[in-house]
Write a protein that holds these residues in place. Structure first.
Motif, mmCIF file in Angstrom:
data_model
loop_
_atom_site.group_PDB
_atom_site.id
_atom_site.type_symbol
_atom_site.label_atom_id
_atom_site.label_comp_id
_atom_site.label_asym_id
_atom_site.label_seq_id
_atom_site.Cartn_x
_atom_site.Cartn_y
_atom_site.Cartn_z
ATOM 1 N N HIS A 91 0.822 -1.203 0.000
ATOM 2 C CA HIS A 91 0.000 0.000 0.000
ATOM 3 C C HIS A 91 0.862 1.262 0.000
ATOM 4 N N TYR A 92 2.027 1.183 0.622
ATOM 5 C CA TYR A 92 2.926 2.342 0.633
ATOM 6 C C TYR A 92 3.565 2.550 -0.737
ATOM 7 N N HIS A 93 3.923 1.484 -1.413
ATOM 8 C CA HIS A 93 4.728 1.593 -2.625
ATOM 9 C C HIS A 93 3.908 1.844 -3.884
ATOM 10 N N VAL A 94 2.634 1.459 -3.911
ATOM 11 C CA VAL A 94 1.819 1.572 -5.127
ATOM 12 C C VAL A 94 0.719 2.596 -4.880
ATOM 13 N N ARG A 95 0.704 3.626 -5.714
ATOM 14 C CA ARG A 95 -0.236 4.728 -5.506
ATOM 15 C C ARG A 95 -1.008 5.026 -6.799
ATOM 16 N N ARG A 96 -2.080 5.794 -6.665
ATOM 17 C CA ARG A 96 -2.804 6.282 -7.841
ATOM 18 C C ARG A 96 -3.126 7.753 -7.620
ATOM 19 N N VAL A 97 -3.016 8.530 -8.713
ATOM 20 C CA VAL A 97 -3.278 9.967 -8.655
ATOM 21 C C VAL A 97 -4.147 10.334 -9.850
ATOM 22 N N GLY A 98 -5.187 11.107 -9.603
ATOM 23 C CA GLY A 98 -6.047 11.586 -10.679
ATOM 24 C C GLY A 98 -5.727 13.024 -11.029
ATOM 25 N N LEU A 99 -5.438 13.284 -12.298
ATOM 26 C CA LEU A 99 -5.186 14.654 -12.747
ATOM 27 C C LEU A 99 -6.504 15.428 -12.829
ATOM 28 N N LEU A 111 3.727 16.360 -12.743
ATOM 29 C CA LEU A 111 3.523 15.517 -11.566
ATOM 30 C C LEU A 111 4.674 14.524 -11.421
ATOM 31 N N ALA A 112 5.091 13.922 -12.527
ATOM 32 C CA ALA A 112 6.170 12.940 -12.483
ATOM 33 C C ALA A 112 7.462 13.547 -11.965
ATOM 34 N N GLU A 113 7.792 14.766 -12.399
ATOM 35 C CA GLU A 113 9.038 15.377 -11.939
ATOM 36 C C GLU A 113 8.958 15.727 -10.450
ATOM 37 N N GLN A 114 7.779 16.112 -9.983
ATOM 38 C CA GLN A 114 7.625 16.378 -8.547
ATOM 39 C C GLN A 114 7.831 15.101 -7.732
ATOM 40 N N LEU A 115 7.222 14.017 -8.181
ATOM 41 C CA LEU A 115 7.370 12.742 -7.472
ATOM 42 C C LEU A 115 8.813 12.258 -7.523
ATOM 43 N N ALA A 116 9.486 12.456 -8.658
ATOM 44 C CA ALA A 116 10.866 11.989 -8.804
ATOM 45 C C ALA A 116 11.819 12.759 -7.898
ATOM 46 N N MET A 117 11.505 14.004 -7.597
ATOM 47 C CA MET A 117 12.389 14.820 -6.756
ATOM 48 C C MET A 117 12.297 14.473 -5.274
ATOM 49 N N VAL A 118 11.240 13.762 -4.864
ATOM 50 C CA VAL A 118 11.075 13.422 -3.454
ATOM 51 C C VAL A 118 12.039 12.298 -3.089
ATOM 52 N N PRO A 119 12.912 12.474 -2.090
ATOM 53 C CA PRO A 119 13.867 11.415 -1.743
ATOM 54 C C PRO A 119 13.158 10.189 -1.189
ATOM 55 N N PHE A 120 13.792 9.032 -1.347
ATOM 56 C CA PHE A 120 13.234 7.787 -0.841
ATOM 57 C C PHE A 120 13.316 7.732 0.678
ATOM 58 N N ASP A 121 12.359 7.025 1.275
ATOM 59 C CA ASP A 121 12.441 6.651 2.684
ATOM 60 C C ASP A 121 13.432 5.494 2.768
ATOM 61 N N ARG A 122 14.612 5.750 3.314
ATOM 62 C CA ARG A 122 15.685 4.761 3.280
ATOM 63 C C ARG A 122 15.455 3.620 4.264
ATOM 64 N N TRP A 127 11.656 2.026 -3.929
ATOM 65 C CA TRP A 127 10.928 2.106 -5.194
ATOM 66 C C TRP A 127 9.504 2.556 -4.917
ATOM 67 N N GLU A 128 8.902 3.188 -5.925
ATOM 68 C CA GLU A 128 7.503 3.619 -5.844
ATOM 69 C C GLU A 128 6.890 3.502 -7.238
ATOM 70 N N ALA A 129 5.631 3.085 -7.288
ATOM 71 C CA ALA A 129 4.906 2.989 -8.560
ATOM 72 C C ALA A 129 3.637 3.828 -8.442
ATOM 73 N N THR A 130 3.387 4.661 -9.447
ATOM 74 C CA THR A 130 2.224 5.550 -9.413
ATOM 75 C C THR A 130 1.461 5.463 -10.726
ATOM 76 N N LEU A 131 0.167 5.184 -10.631
ATOM 77 C CA LEU A 131 -0.717 5.231 -11.791
ATOM 78 C C LEU A 131 -1.313 6.635 -11.863
ATOM 79 N N ILE A 132 -1.055 7.325 -12.965
ATOM 80 C CA ILE A 132 -1.525 8.706 -13.158
ATOM 81 C C ILE A 132 -2.724 8.663 -14.100
#
Length: 467
Positions: A91-99, A111-122, A127-132
């Motif tokens: 549930h943490y790793h797989v997300r969905r976002v509606g534009l 949106l993708a560049e914003q998500l890519a700039m967020v550092p990982f929780d080490r 890894w993170e997967a997002t359905l846009i």
């Protein structure tokens, strides 16, 4: 390889990072050196959410790496290792976002560049997967974000080729495996285990060194010549390119901006053949043509600029996944107007870099570097990348149709990180297209619209050679 042919556990077998991976993981003491890679795929429809979730659950069981987190040995002495996470939560790793209604592709990119700039929780698997959702005509986008310590571009294509389906319908025959059992490993346990392993390996290591010494004594002249040749090569490989960075691109920040463009594969390849070159030669020559136009239009012409190009050192029998590349640092011929001459020069430079005996030297010294304190690692790693105005990567992608939970992949873009460099531009071949993923630092590229137009004109110039 499609999902029904996938071999459980075949991808990402190594439990300890190699020296290069450890270096990328530990260099992030400087936030500008974050090593996040992203794949952004345009889908022809919006997948069913339950099927999308189930596909990711299956993938994490087939590829245990995605249920593993990184554990550092105590005192930072040793090698970071992958350990099955007892707290893994899909549930943490797989997300969905509606534009919002009326959104277009550039909104998905933002949106993708914003998500890519967020550092990982080490403390979790990186890894993170997002359905846009919400693109025109019922389309959607799939963003997969990975830490570069997990894999390089070729390893990522191996992964997606294995996990993506070759058909829209479900594949009940695909292999089913149980989730890996979690492992209890503390930094102290890891430190002790690695210390014991190193001690046990000393006799074999000593025997190899002894054998090498015997060979050196038997052929001293040949050994001396090889040592001198390697040392000279090492100086060339580690030296800065014979080119100053562009004053126009000197700015650096923590921000990323994504752009994409689609270039027809066949004409770009045909253009490269006009000088007996490779697709990569045409790709880089087109980029340099764009950079020349950008500099000329802003009144700051340059003859050359420092760039870096990854060179794969992956062997046919290497395990899938992981990182196996070396970097070629070049003085790129930006000021050469003739696109064919640019291709010739680039081809020659890359060929010379590949032939360097010390081309993989960073991989040899990375284990020692990765054991240094994090601030020192950041300073040394940054010294290899911060001067680059461009890092360009060409990754052979998947040419056949592939599907994500029933949705066909129409485009597939790769976005590399900006480890202190001004721009990172990646070509991924997909179907009959070259999908170009462009990541730029807005402090370096201050006129994004002009830069994108200049890049398109650079490709047009090279593509014209095909006719």
């Amino acid at each position: 390889m499609a999902e029904h042919d996938a071999q459980p556990g075949a991808w990402g077998q190594a439990r300890e990072m190699n020296g290069l991976e450890a270096l990328m993981w530990r260099a992030e003491g400087d936030p500008r050196l974050r090593s996040t890679i992203s794949s952004l795929e345009l889908l022809d429809c919006t997948p069913d959410w339950d099927r999308f979730l189930a596909a990711h659950d299956w993938a994490t069981r087939l590829v245990p790496r995605f249920r593993q987190r990184v554990v550092e040995p105590a005192l930072g002495v040793g090698v970071p290792s992958w350990v099955v996470d007892r707290n893994f939560d899909l549930h943490y790793h797989v997300r969905r976002v509606g534009l919002p209604p009326g959104s277009v592709w550039t909104d998905a990119l933002a949106l993708a560049e914003q998500l890519a700039m967020v550092p990982f929780d080490r403390s979790r698997s990186p890894w993170e997967a997002t359905l846009i959702e919400g693109l025109p005509d019922g389309k959607s986008a799939f963003l997969l974000k990975l830490h570069h310590a997990t894999t390089d571009g070729l390893g990522a294509v191996q992964l997606l080729g294995m996990l993506h389906s070759s058909r829209r319908e479900p594949s009940p025959e695909k292999p089913q495996v149980s989730a890996p059992e979690f492992e209890y490993t503390t930094p102290t346990n890891l430190f002790t285990r690695q210390l014991t392993q190193d001690a046990a390996a000393l006799p074999a290591l000593g025997a190899r060194h002894a054998a090498g010494l015997v060979r050196s004594v038997a052929s001293p002249e040949r050994s001396l010549r090889a040592a001198v040749r390697f040392t000279a090569s090492l100086r060339r490989v580690l030296a800065d390119p014979d080119s100053d960075g562009s004053p126009l691109l000197a700015g650096r920040s923590l921000s990323w901006r994504f752009m994409t463009m689609d270039i027809p594969f066949a004409p770009l390849r045909a253009a490269s053949k006009t000088v007996g070159g490779s697709l990569n030669d045409a790709f880089v020559a087109a980029l340099l043509g764009g950079f020349r136009r950008y500099h000329d239009e802003l009144g700051v012409p340059v003859d050359s600029m420092p760039i870096a190009i990854p060179i794969s050192v992956r062997k046919a029998d290497d395990p899938e996944g992981g990182n196996a590349f070396a970097g070629a640092r070049l003085a790129a011929p930006v000021g050469v107007v003739d696109p064919q001459e640019r291709m010739r020069i680039i081809g020659l430079q890359v060929a010379q870099a590949r032939e360097e005996p010390a081309v993989a030297a960073l991989g040899l010294i990375a284990p020692a570097l990765s054991r240094l304190p994090a601030p020192v690692i950041s300073q040394l790693a940054g010294g290899l990348t911060k001067a680059n105005d461009l890092q360009a990567s060409n990754v052979p992608g998947i040419r056949e149709d592939r599907y994500v939970a029933g949705a066909r992949i129409e485009r597939a873009y790769g976005f590399g990180p900006l480890p202190g460099c001004a721009t990172m531009i990646t070509l991924v071949s997909h179907g009959d297209l070259c999908c170009i993923g462009i990541n730029v630092d807005p402090a370096a590229i201050t006129d994004l619209e002009r830069f994108e137009r200049c890049l398109r004109e650079g490709f047009d110039e090279v593509l014209a050679l095909a006719s």
